[in-house]
Design a protein around this motif. Structure first.
Motif, PDB file in Angstrom:
ATOM      1  N   ILE A 162       0.868  -1.197  -0.005  1.00  0.00           N
ATOM      2  CA  ILE A 162       0.061  -0.123   0.021  1.00  0.00           C
ATOM      3  C   ILE A 162       0.720   1.131   0.138  1.00  0.00           C
ATOM      4  O   ILE A 162       1.339   1.672   0.999  1.00  0.00           O
ATOM      5  CB  ILE A 162      -0.962  -0.049   1.240  1.00  0.00           C
ATOM      6  N   TYR A 163       1.418   1.682  -1.457  1.00  0.00           N
ATOM      7  CA  TYR A 163       2.443   2.594  -1.295  1.00  0.00           C
ATOM      8  C   TYR A 163       1.992   3.911  -0.929  1.00  0.00           C
ATOM      9  O   TYR A 163       2.812   4.832  -0.334  1.00  0.00           O
ATOM     10  CB  TYR A 163       2.652   2.586  -2.897  1.00  0.00           C
ATOM     11  N   ASP A 164       0.821   4.373  -1.288  1.00  0.00           N
ATOM     12  CA  ASP A 164       0.682   5.749  -0.787  1.00  0.00           C
ATOM     13  C   ASP A 164      -1.194   5.641  -0.595  1.00  0.00           C
ATOM     14  O   ASP A 164      -1.929   4.938  -0.753  1.00  0.00           O
ATOM     15  CB  ASP A 164       0.529   6.639  -2.067  1.00  0.00           C
ATOM     16  N   ILE A 185      -9.700  -2.760  10.860  1.00  0.00           N
ATOM     17  CA  ILE A 185      -8.426  -3.190  10.359  1.00  0.00           C
ATOM     18  C   ILE A 185      -7.318  -2.495  11.112  1.00  0.00           C
ATOM     19  O   ILE A 185      -7.402  -1.528  11.860  1.00  0.00           O
ATOM     20  CB  ILE A 185      -8.522  -2.636   8.512  1.00  0.00           C
ATOM     21  N   THR A 186      -6.141  -2.935  10.982  1.00  0.00           N
ATOM     22  CA  THR A 186      -4.797  -2.670  11.413  1.00  0.00           C
ATOM     23  C   THR A 186      -3.890  -2.127  10.466  1.00  0.00           C
ATOM     24  O   THR A 186      -3.513  -2.918   9.541  1.00  0.00           O
ATOM     25  CB  THR A 186      -4.513  -3.589  12.659  1.00  0.00           C
ATOM     26  N   VAL A 187      -3.567  -0.798  10.560  1.00  0.00           N
ATOM     27  CA  VAL A 187      -2.408  -0.400   9.302  1.00  0.00           C
ATOM     28  C   VAL A 187      -1.174  -0.185  10.012  1.00  0.00           C
ATOM     29  O   VAL A 187      -1.227   0.181  11.088  1.00  0.00           O
ATOM     30  CB  VAL A 187      -3.060   1.030   9.113  1.00  0.00           C
ATOM     31  N   VAL A 188      -0.244  -0.894   9.443  1.00  0.00           N
ATOM     32  CA  VAL A 188       1.145  -0.955  10.009  1.00  0.00           C
ATOM     33  C   VAL A 188       2.152  -0.120   8.934  1.00  0.00           C
ATOM     34  O   VAL A 188       2.181  -0.712   7.781  1.00  0.00           O
ATOM     35  CB  VAL A 188       1.540  -2.178  10.381  1.00  0.00           C
ATOM     36  N   ARG A 189       2.959   0.700   9.519  1.00  0.00           N
ATOM     37  CA  ARG A 189       3.887   1.100   8.685  1.00  0.00           C
ATOM     38  C   ARG A 189       5.276   0.805   9.396  1.00  0.00           C
ATOM     39  O   ARG A 189       5.497   0.730  10.877  1.00  0.00           O
ATOM     40  CB  ARG A 189       3.867   2.855   8.666  1.00  0.00           C
ATOM     41  N   ALA A 190       6.336   0.313   8.792  1.00  0.00           N
ATOM     42  CA  ALA A 190       7.473   0.006   9.064  1.00  0.00           C
ATOM     43  C   ALA A 190       7.847  -0.982  10.174  1.00  0.00           C
ATOM     44  O   ALA A 190       8.286  -0.568  11.238  1.00  0.00           O
ATOM     45  CB  ALA A 190       8.332   1.305   9.459  1.00  0.00           C
ATOM     46  N   ALA A 191       7.100  -1.923  10.054  1.00  0.00           N
ATOM     47  CA  ALA A 191       6.996  -2.982  11.230  1.00  0.00           C
ATOM     48  C   ALA A 191       8.295  -3.456  11.412  1.00  0.00           C
ATOM     49  O   ALA A 191       8.906  -3.865  10.757  1.00  0.00           O
ATOM     50  CB  ALA A 191       6.113  -4.330  10.586  1.00  0.00           C
ATOM     51  N   GLY A 192       8.472  -3.660  12.759  1.00  0.00           N
ATOM     52  CA  GLY A 192       9.730  -4.084  13.199  1.00  0.00           C
ATOM     53  C   GLY A 192      11.035  -2.854  13.469  1.00  0.00           C
ATOM     54  O   GLY A 192      12.032  -3.416  13.830  1.00  0.00           O
ATOM     55  N   VAL A 193      10.982  -1.621  12.808  1.00  0.00           N
ATOM     56  CA  VAL A 193      11.829  -0.832  12.693  1.00  0.00           C
ATOM     57  C   VAL A 193      11.806   0.000  14.003  1.00  0.00           C
ATOM     58  O   VAL A 193      10.701   0.903  14.037  1.00  0.00           O
ATOM     59  CB  VAL A 193      11.859   0.134  11.563  1.00  0.00           C
ATOM     60  N   ASP A 211      -2.590  10.073   6.857  1.00  0.00           N
ATOM     61  CA  ASP A 211      -1.794  10.817   5.844  1.00  0.00           C
ATOM     62  C   ASP A 211      -0.112  10.277   6.201  1.00  0.00           C
ATOM     63  O   ASP A 211       0.585  11.039   5.477  1.00  0.00           O
ATOM     64  CB  ASP A 211      -1.712  12.440   6.225  1.00  0.00           C
ATOM     65  N   TRP A 212      -0.197   9.103   6.647  1.00  0.00           N
ATOM     66  CA  TRP A 212       1.419   8.838   6.969  1.00  0.00           C
ATOM     67  C   TRP A 212       1.762   7.362   6.089  1.00  0.00           C
ATOM     68  O   TRP A 212       2.597   6.841   6.369  1.00  0.00           O
ATOM     69  CB  TRP A 212       1.616   8.701   8.300  1.00  0.00           C
ATOM     70  N   ILE A 213       0.898   7.288   5.282  1.00  0.00           N
ATOM     71  CA  ILE A 213       1.006   5.960   4.456  1.00  0.00           C
ATOM     72  C   ILE A 213       1.880   6.108   3.468  1.00  0.00           C
ATOM     73  O   ILE A 213       2.086   7.130   2.752  1.00  0.00           O
ATOM     74  CB  ILE A 213      -0.243   5.461   3.736  1.00  0.00           C
ATOM     75  N   ASP A 214       3.087   5.337   3.414  1.00  0.00           N
ATOM     76  CA  ASP A 214       4.149   5.364   2.379  1.00  0.00           C
ATOM     77  C   ASP A 214       4.312   3.697   1.977  1.00  0.00           C
ATOM     78  O   ASP A 214       3.626   2.785   2.181  1.00  0.00           O
ATOM     79  CB  ASP A 214       5.357   5.958   2.994  1.00  0.00           C
ATOM     80  N   HIS A 215       5.554   3.564   1.438  1.00  0.00           N
ATOM     81  CA  HIS A 215       6.090   2.301   0.459  1.00  0.00           C
ATOM     82  C   HIS A 215       6.241   1.241   1.651  1.00  0.00           C
ATOM     83  O   HIS A 215       6.305   0.149   1.265  1.00  0.00           O
ATOM     84  CB  HIS A 215       7.068   2.607  -0.137  1.00  0.00           C
ATOM     85  N   LEU A 216       6.414   1.737   2.952  1.00  0.00           N
ATOM     86  CA  LEU A 216       6.564   0.532   4.131  1.00  0.00           C
ATOM     87  C   LEU A 216       5.512   0.224   4.682  1.00  0.00           C
ATOM     88  O   LEU A 216       5.370  -0.345   5.601  1.00  0.00           O
ATOM     89  CB  LEU A 216       7.336   1.201   5.137  1.00  0.00           C
ATOM     90  N   THR A 217       4.266   0.449   4.262  1.00  0.00           N
ATOM     91  CA  THR A 217       2.833   0.369   4.990  1.00  0.00           C
ATOM     92  C   THR A 217       2.224  -1.042   4.361  1.00  0.00           C
ATOM     93  O   THR A 217       2.173  -1.116   3.135  1.00  0.00           O
ATOM     94  CB  THR A 217       1.928   1.644   4.567  1.00  0.00           C
ATOM     95  N   SER A 218       1.566  -1.762   5.202  1.00  0.00           N
ATOM     96  CA  SER A 218       0.815  -2.991   5.075  1.00  0.00           C
ATOM     97  C   SER A 218      -0.446  -2.859   5.828  1.00  0.00           C
ATOM     98  O   SER A 218      -0.406  -2.046   6.919  1.00  0.00           O
ATOM     99  CB  SER A 218       1.368  -3.928   5.153  1.00  0.00           C
ATOM    100  N   LEU A 219      -1.373  -3.695   5.526  1.00  0.00           N
ATOM    101  CA  LEU A 219      -2.740  -3.649   6.438  1.00  0.00           C
ATOM    102  C   LEU A 219      -2.957  -5.011   6.792  1.00  0.00           C
ATOM    103  O   LEU A 219      -2.790  -6.039   6.246  1.00  0.00           O
ATOM    104  CB  LEU A 219      -3.749  -2.719   5.985  1.00  0.00           C
ATOM    105  N   TYR A 220      -3.454  -5.111   8.265  1.00  0.00           N
ATOM    106  CA  TYR A 220      -4.026  -6.567   8.517  1.00  0.00           C
ATOM    107  C   TYR A 220      -5.550  -6.361   8.754  1.00  0.00           C
ATOM    108  O   TYR A 220      -6.074  -5.515   9.531  1.00  0.00           O
ATOM    109  CB  TYR A 220      -3.651  -6.848   9.870  1.00  0.00           C
TER     110      TYR A 220
END
Length: 505
Positions: A162-164, A185-193, A211-220
């Protein structure tokens, strides 16, 4: 030196999770190529003095991700023809890494040996962050491939890439086919960083508002709870069988609402007062159909059915007809007008079915039909595009039509020239008529090309809205109002929206 491509994973982003074997290879003196340097671990590698070449330049020149990955693979293979090479990618090399698949395929075709050094994937990091056990059921789909991949509402689902916010919006609309709008749902950016990880649990409908979604984002996506209404809706074994859902319960509710001690609002309604609601519910069904949201289609069809029952109940109270008469009438009509199914009539194709339909309809109307103009059966209240196409189709059934679409193309060109000639005259009435002729000609071309003009224009309108929404988002991110933007800036963002949409296909 023997040829060899070593593909290594850089982990989810925490340098502490970089495998020792990968670290040694990155410092082993061989040429190192990274798919991208836009990754937290790469910043640390720079600090440690690791020398590498980035493949990010391919993203600037290609128009699709497929083209990017193909170009990357070609460059890696060209290097590998000369010397052993290390190719590094974020996460695990075999998890959501199309460029690695391309490299391995091309290397196998050219006889170049390969080896893959694994690392922790973002799935591992996500599992730790969310506290879930993949062995208890986990489904993984790619946000850029939701046209062919679907979530599984019965188990937890991870949606990757989910890039953007635009991708988030498209993802939201797709998965709403399978979950209620308010599903959590749970939105996660940069998991484990460390210091970069961000986790937020929200209703599905709010996904593209972050507004903080970027290339490190996934959702559960949490699985639907057992016994929930939406889960029942998605279960294939709970399919409707004949007679399982009669209209009687809904009719009884309507009767109660209209009784003396019922609902004051429902009791006040008449056929005339309900007309706006019938139109509104019809358009809401059309919107749900256009979006392809099965959950919404079911709901909106129910709302439309309520309007039909409402009108039938009013008529029943006036001793005119009831819901049974409505059902019986349409059932008998469908049997009469399909003699090729319920009788002995033979037809060659669907066009002949339509011709027979009109003949049978004329016979049913008897002498009254002979007194009516042929095209009078097309309702005047239809939307203009739909009415135009209906009129053209009905005229075509008796042979008043172009042999093929080329005649319609010429007619469009002719009508466009007449519009251009009329523009300079200053006569608004004449210009309006010529524009109408042009629109009618375009609808006719669409019909001959087997395209529904109403649907095509609706799709284009939605596309315009989505691109304009992107401009709004960019303006908001820049701290500006739409009225403060120049036309040049809006055009630039408009073109960006087109490119992003094209890359997703």
């Amino acid at each position: 030196m023997d040829k060899l491509i070593t593909v290594v994973g850089l982990g989810p982003g925490d340098p502490g999770m970089l495998p020792l074997q990968v670290w040694e290879l990155l410092n082993g003196g061989l040429p190192v190529y990274l798919r991208t340097e836009v990754h937290p671990t790469v910043d640390w590698l720079k600090q440690k003095g690791v020398k590498f070449s980035s493949m990010d330049h391919h993203y600037d020149h290609a128009t699709t991700f497929e083209e990017v990955y193909s170009n990357i693979a070609q460059e890696i293979l060209e290097v590998a023809e000369q010397t052993p090479v290390v190719y590094g990618v974020p996460g695990h090399p075999m998890v959501a890494e199309d460029s690695v698949r391309r490299v391995l395929e091309l290397a196998a075709a050219r006889g170049i040996p390969t080896r893959v050094i694994p690392a922790m994937s973002f799935i591992d990091a996500l599992s730790a962050t969310l506290g879930i056990d993949p062995c208890k059921g986990l489904h993984i789909v790619d946000a850029l491939r939701l046209d062919v991949q679907q979530p599984d509402p019965l188990v937890g689902t991870i949606v990757t890439q989910i890039y953007d916010r635009m991708t988030a919006g498209e993802t939201k609309l797709s998965i709403m086919d399978h979950y209620p709008d308010e599903h959590m749902i749970t939105v996660v950016r940069a998991a484990g960083v460390p210091k970069e990880e961000r986790v937020q649990r929200i209703p599905l409908y709010e996904l593209d508002r972050l507004d903080w979604i970027d290339h490190l984002t996934s959702l559960y996506i949490e699985p639907l709870t057992k016994g929930s209404e939406h889960q029942k809706f998605n279960q294939p074994e709970i399919q409707n069988t004949e007679g399982s859902f009669p209209l009687d319960p809904l009719i009884e509710v309507m009767v109660t609402l209209r009784e003396e001690n019922g609902c004051p609002w429902d009791r006040e309604q008449t056929h005339k007062s309900l007309k706006p609601y019938l139109i509104e519910e019809t358009y809401e069904v059309l919107e749900a159909l256009e979006q392809g949201q099965m959950y919404k289609i079911c709901e909106e069809l129910g709302d439309l059915l309520l309007q039909i029952v409402f009108h039938a109940q009013i008529a029943s109270e006036n001793k005119q007809f009831n819901m049974n008469d409505v059902v019986q009438s349409i059932t008998e009509k469908m049997i009469r007008r399909h003699p090729h199914v319920f009788g002995s009539t033979r037809v060659e194709d669907s066009q002949e079915v339509l011709v027979n339909w009109d003949k049978i309809k004329t016979q049913e109307q008897g002498a009254q039909a002979n007194e009516q103009p042929y095209l009078s059966g097309v309702p005047r209240a239809l939307p203009a595009l739909l009415r135009a196409q209906k009129v053209q189709s009905k005229a075509a059934r008796i042979g008043f039509d172009w042999p093929d679409y080329t005649g319609a193309v010429d007619k469009v060109k002719e009508e466009l020239q007449e519009v251009l000639q009329e523009i300079g005259t200053g006569c608004t009435e004449a210009l309006s008529e010529e524009v109408g002729d042009l629109l009618f000609a375009v609808v006719n071309l669409a019909r001959l090309l087997k395209i529904e003009a109403e649907d095509a224009l609706s799709l284009t309108t939605n596309k315009f809205i989505q691109r304009f929404y992107y401009i709004e988002q960019k303006a908001s991110d820049a701290g500006k109002k739409l009225t403060e933007l120049t036309l040049e800036q809006m055009d630039l963002w408009w073109e960006e929206a087109k490119i992003l949409k094209k890359q997703e296909k």
